[in-house]
Design a protein around this motif. Structure first.
Motif, PDB file in Angstrom:
ATOM      1  N   LYS A 161     -69.181  20.442  41.816  1.00 29.78           N
ATOM      2  CA  LYS A 161     -68.921  19.020  41.593  1.00 29.78           C
ATOM      3  C   LYS A 161     -67.513  18.756  41.080  1.00 29.78           C
ATOM      4  CE  LYS A 161     -70.433  14.738  41.436  1.00 29.78           C
ATOM      5  NZ  LYS A 161     -70.803  14.010  42.667  1.00 29.78           N
ATOM      6  N   ALA A 162     -67.083  19.519  40.089  1.00 31.08           N
ATOM      7  CA  ALA A 162     -65.758  19.284  39.500  1.00 31.08           C
ATOM      8  C   ALA A 162     -64.660  19.518  40.525  1.00 31.08           C
ATOM      9  CB  ALA A 162     -65.555  20.195  38.288  1.00 31.08           C
ATOM     10  N   HIS A 163     -64.834  20.545  41.367  1.00 28.30           N
ATOM     11  CA  HIS A 163     -63.832  20.847  42.385  1.00 28.30           C
ATOM     12  C   HIS A 163     -63.798  19.759  43.455  1.00 28.30           C
ATOM     13  CE1 HIS A 163     -62.070  23.857  45.509  1.00 28.30           C
ATOM     14  NE2 HIS A 163     -61.123  23.127  44.939  1.00 28.30           N
ATOM     15  N   ILE A 164     -64.972  19.242  43.821  1.00 29.85           N
ATOM     16  CA  ILE A 164     -65.036  18.154  44.803  1.00 29.85           C
ATOM     17  C   ILE A 164     -64.304  16.922  44.269  1.00 29.85           C
ATOM     18  CG2 ILE A 164     -66.595  16.534  45.963  1.00 29.85           C
ATOM     19  CD1 ILE A 164     -68.666  18.801  46.039  1.00 29.85           C
ATOM     20  N   GLU A 165     -64.551  16.602  42.998  1.00 25.61           N
ATOM     21  CA  GLU A 165     -63.889  15.441  42.387  1.00 25.61           C
ATOM     22  C   GLU A 165     -62.380  15.618  42.392  1.00 25.61           C
ATOM     23  OE1 GLU A 165     -65.566  13.924  38.704  1.00 25.61           O
ATOM     24  OE2 GLU A 165     -63.535  13.687  37.929  1.00 25.61           O
ATOM     25  N   GLU A 166     -61.928  16.826  42.070  1.00 30.70           N
ATOM     26  CA  GLU A 166     -60.487  17.095  42.042  1.00 30.70           C
ATOM     27  C   GLU A 166     -59.861  16.923  43.421  1.00 30.70           C
ATOM     28  OE1 GLU A 166     -59.536  20.989  40.710  1.00 30.70           O
ATOM     29  OE2 GLU A 166     -57.406  20.825  41.195  1.00 30.70           O
ATOM     30  N   GLU A 167     -60.520  17.503  44.439  1.00 22.62           N
ATOM     31  CA  GLU A 167     -59.969  17.423  45.784  1.00 22.62           C
ATOM     32  C   GLU A 167     -60.044  16.003  46.349  1.00 22.62           C
ATOM     33  OE1 GLU A 167     -58.669  21.269  45.773  1.00 22.62           O
ATOM     34  OE2 GLU A 167     -58.241  19.618  47.132  1.00 22.62           O
ATOM     35  N   MET A 168     -61.086  15.263  45.992  1.00 18.00           N
ATOM     36  CA  MET A 168     -61.155  13.863  46.402  1.00 18.00           C
ATOM     37  C   MET A 168     -59.988  13.075  45.808  1.00 18.00           C
ATOM     38  SD  MET A 168     -62.512  11.414  48.068  1.00 18.00           S
ATOM     39  CE  MET A 168     -64.140  11.952  48.588  1.00 18.00           C
ATOM     40  N   GLY A 169     -59.674  13.342  44.532  1.00 17.06           N
ATOM     41  CA  GLY A 169     -58.528  12.688  43.894  1.00 17.06           C
ATOM     42  C   GLY A 169     -57.228  13.036  44.592  1.00 17.06           C
ATOM     43  N   ASP A 170     -57.077  14.316  44.981  1.00 17.65           N
ATOM     44  CA  ASP A 170     -55.854  14.731  45.683  1.00 17.65           C
ATOM     45  C   ASP A 170     -55.728  14.020  47.030  1.00 17.65           C
ATOM     46  OD1 ASP A 170     -55.284  16.399  43.595  1.00 17.65           O
ATOM     47  OD2 ASP A 170     -55.958  18.234  44.597  1.00 17.65           O
ATOM     48  N   LEU A 171     -56.855  13.876  47.734  1.00 17.47           N
ATOM     49  CA  LEU A 171     -56.822  13.195  49.026  1.00 17.47           C
ATOM     50  C   LEU A 171     -56.442  11.721  48.864  1.00 17.47           C
ATOM     51  CD1 LEU A 171     -57.268  12.997  52.058  1.00 17.47           C
ATOM     52  CD2 LEU A 171     -59.727  12.746  51.619  1.00 17.47           C
ATOM     53  N   LEU A 172     -57.044  11.062  47.872  1.00 15.36           N
ATOM     54  CA  LEU A 172     -56.703   9.650  47.633  1.00 15.36           C
ATOM     55  C   LEU A 172     -55.235   9.505  47.253  1.00 15.36           C
ATOM     56  CD1 LEU A 172     -59.877   8.521  45.648  1.00 15.36           C
ATOM     57  CD2 LEU A 172     -59.244   7.824  47.961  1.00 15.36           C
ATOM     58  N   PHE A 173     -54.738  10.409  46.422  1.00 17.18           N
ATOM     59  CA  PHE A 173     -53.339  10.362  45.994  1.00 17.18           C
ATOM     60  C   PHE A 173     -52.415  10.528  47.201  1.00 17.18           C
ATOM     61  CE2 PHE A 173     -50.512  10.400  42.380  1.00 17.18           C
ATOM     62  CZ  PHE A 173     -49.363  11.017  42.856  1.00 17.18           C
ATOM     63  N   ALA A 174     -52.770  11.457  48.107  1.00 19.58           N
ATOM     64  CA  ALA A 174     -51.955  11.675  49.306  1.00 19.58           C
ATOM     65  C   ALA A 174     -51.992  10.450  50.209  1.00 19.58           C
ATOM     66  CB  ALA A 174     -52.451  12.911  50.054  1.00 19.58           C
ATOM     67  N   CYS A 175     -53.164   9.798  50.312  1.00 18.85           N
ATOM     68  CA  CYS A 175     -53.275   8.598  51.141  1.00 18.85           C
ATOM     69  C   CYS A 175     -52.451   7.451  50.569  1.00 18.85           C
ATOM     70  CB  CYS A 175     -54.745   8.180  51.269  1.00 18.85           C
ATOM     71  SG  CYS A 175     -55.725   9.282  52.304  1.00 18.85           S
ATOM     72  N   VAL A 176     -52.418   7.339  49.241  1.00 18.18           N
ATOM     73  CA  VAL A 176     -51.591   6.310  48.602  1.00 18.18           C
ATOM     74  C   VAL A 176     -50.120   6.550  48.920  1.00 18.18           C
ATOM     75  CG1 VAL A 176     -50.783   5.410  46.389  1.00 18.18           C
ATOM     76  CG2 VAL A 176     -53.218   5.793  46.760  1.00 18.18           C
ATOM     77  N   ASN A 177     -49.700   7.807  48.903  1.00 22.18           N
ATOM     78  CA  ASN A 177     -48.309   8.134  49.212  1.00 22.18           C
ATOM     79  C   ASN A 177     -47.969   7.767  50.654  1.00 22.18           C
ATOM     80  OD1 ASN A 177     -45.775   9.177  48.358  1.00 22.18           O
ATOM     81  ND2 ASN A 177     -46.170  11.037  49.537  1.00 22.18           N
ATOM     82  N   LEU A 178     -48.889   8.052  51.573  1.00 18.83           N
ATOM     83  CA  LEU A 178     -48.682   7.679  52.963  1.00 18.83           C
ATOM     84  C   LEU A 178     -48.578   6.153  53.096  1.00 18.83           C
ATOM     85  CD1 LEU A 178     -48.507   8.349  55.970  1.00 18.83           C
ATOM     86  CD2 LEU A 178     -51.021   8.349  56.024  1.00 18.83           C
ATOM     87  N   ALA A 179     -49.460   5.448  52.392  1.00 18.11           N
ATOM     88  CA  ALA A 179     -49.413   3.979  52.420  1.00 18.11           C
ATOM     89  C   ALA A 179     -48.074   3.472  51.911  1.00 18.11           C
ATOM     90  CB  ALA A 179     -50.553   3.406  51.583  1.00 18.11           C
ATOM     91  N   ARG A 180     -47.568   4.077  50.835  1.00 17.36           N
ATOM     92  CA  ARG A 180     -46.284   3.665  50.276  1.00 17.36           C
ATOM     93  C   ARG A 180     -45.159   3.859  51.282  1.00 17.36           C
ATOM     94  NH1 ARG A 180     -42.150   6.189  47.943  1.00 17.36           N
ATOM     95  NH2 ARG A 180     -43.206   8.191  48.139  1.00 17.36           N
TER      96      ARG A 180
END
Length: 486
Positions: free
Chosen positions: A409-428
């Motif tokens: 669970k903790a690893h999934i949460e971490e990787e989900m956060g990384d994916l969202l962060f990368a998507c925000v960067n792409l949006a920017r």
């Protein structure tokens, strides 16, 4: 390759011209005056100094910009062909002299050597005669540019090039948009000459003066703060609501209790903008302004600051952070403006040791991510090309997929956060504000889901009576309805 040496003829009388300028004009292989309609030009003739001027072009030019451009073009062409030129302009080359600005641009492109020597301008004579200390601020503007003058300039204003009754009339009409007709201005003529005239007149009489010519300028005194900003009616309402005997609810509020209202009103403003509803936007901006006035009133009651301090502070900041408008910094495009803005912010807040310092911890997650990335990019920590950002999103998606397979669970949460962060960067990088984009997606989901819910109710059944395919068909109907409405 020749060169161009630019000198100033001073504000008027021969005695106010610098010795350096006089020596350069005496020894000039080719002396060219922008205009010989200047008191110093007469003295040059008397002393046997040969020169040419561009006066004949003033009659044939369509406008001043094309005139000044043609002057700068000819001078740089002649220098590029080997001529050594001394170019003399009225006043100072560095004060309200458009041809010198254009010379700088063209000389750089043509690799022509350009030297500009300082000189006294009419401004020095003006503030000496009027007893003005320029350290308190002075805005200098060409009469032709008055329409672009921002509202509520906090300094005194010097208006140059008021050379004809027609220009004076146009200047008067522009100023009447900002000032009362009776506002007292200072009319100056022939500054620095034996017959100089300095007189106070009401604004409405500006174009009625009998001696308007090329040596006319106008000074607009700085206005008092209470004349610049009038929030009195609004702030008076808030004062009464907060006083003893006022509204019980308003009297109970604190800065902390109002925090959620500020957020709500800000998002309602955004929603009104997205809807394109101008009347709603006007209303929502008023609601947001109410929160600002509310906070300022509470602060004034405790002696910390007032609404006037808020307004003056942001007005000063906007002037300070736009030196390309109110100062002598050049910014050719929006990117250059942002570079200047960030540099000024760093000077203003030296306590911030890191590029990512100063972000409020309460920012929504997507907005905070975008802000962090923008700050990092401002110091060069940025993908070279947008394809790298796309690749990073794919990489993070694959890492999330692997984390899901492992089931931690903790690893999934971490990787989900990384994916969202990368998507925000792409949006920017795509110039799409992630927070606004997801808010728009939320509103779209709400609209479509409401349609699906309506269809379920119209069939007189329960949710569980429909399989997923039936519900998705309703969803597709909702999408089709949106396309029709567009």
């Amino acid at each position: 390759m020749g060169s161009i040496t630019v000198v100033g003829m001073g504000p008027g009388s021969f005695g106010l011209m610098s010795m350096e300028a006089w020596e350069l004009m005496q020894n000039a292989p080719q002396l060219v005056l922008r205009t010989a309609v200047h008191p110093t030009a007469d003295e040059l003739k008397k002393k046997g100094i040969r020169f040419s001027s561009f006066d004949e072009r003033y009659e044939s030019a369509d406008d001043f910009e094309s005139l000044y451009n043609s002057i700068a073009e000819e001078l740089t062409d002649r220098a590029a062909e080997g001529e050594e030129l001394v170019y003399a302009v009225p006043g100072s080359p560095l004060v309200a002299e458009r041809t010198v600005v254009l010379l700088r641009e063209k000389a750089e492109k043509k690799h022509v050597e350009l030297k500009i020597h300082p000189a006294m301008s009419f401004v020095e004579v003006l503030y000496t005669r009027l007893g003005i200390d320029p350290i308190s601020g002075l805005t200098i503007v060409d009469a032709a540019d008055l329409e672009r003058l921002p509202l509520d300039i906090p300094t005194g204003i010097v208006i140059t090039q008021v050379y004809s009754p027609m220009i004076a009339s146009e200047a008067k009409l522009s100023l009447m948009e900002l000032l009362p007709d009776e506002f007292e201005i200072i009319y100056t003529h022939n500054l620095g000459l034996p017959d100089e005239s300095i007189r106070k007149i009401p604004l409405y009489e500006l174009d009625r003066q009998p001696d308007i010519d090329h040596l006319t300028s106008v000074y607009i005194p700085a206005r008092e703060k209470d004349e610049r900003f009038d929030f009195a009616p609004f702030t008076e309402i808030m004062r009464r609501l907060r006083e003893p005997g006022g509204c019980p609810w308003d009297r109970e509020q604190t800065p902390e209790s109002l925090r959620k209202h500020i957020l709500e009103e800000a998002y309602e403003v955004i929603e009104a903008i997205d809807k394109g509803d101008k009347e709603l936007l006007c209303e929502e901006l008023g609601d947001l302004l109410l929160q600002i006035v509310f906070q300022a009133r509470i602060a004034e009651e405790t002696g910390h600051f007032s609404m006037q301090d808020v307004i003056d502070g942001i007005a000063d900041k906007m002037i300070r952070r736009h030196p390309h408008i109110f100062g002598d910094i050049e910014a050719s495009d929006a990117a250059a403006v942002m570079v200047n803005w960030e540099a000024i912010k760093r000077r203003e807040k030296p306590e911030r040791s890191s590029a990512i310092d100063g972000l409020p911890p309460e920012l929504p997650g997507l907005m905070a991510a975008a802000k962090l990335q923008q700050r990092a990019a401002s110091v060069g920590f940025e993908w070279p090309v947008i394809d790298d950002a796309w690749a990073k999103c794919r990489e993070e998606a694959e890492e999330l997929r692997e984390a899901v397979k492992n089931g931690e669970k903790a690893h999934i949460e971490e990787e989900m956060g990384d994916l969202l962060f990368a998507c925000v960067n792409l949006a920017r990088l795509l110039d799409v504000p992630a927070e606004l984009a997801v808010n728009k997606a939320n509103r779209k989901f709400r609209s479509r889901f409401s349609y699906v819910e309506k269809k379920v109710h119209e069939h007189g059944k329960r949710w569980e009576d429909f399989d997923v395919d039936a519900l998705i068909s309703f969803w597709e109907e909702a999408k089709a309805q949106e396309r029709i409405s567009i």
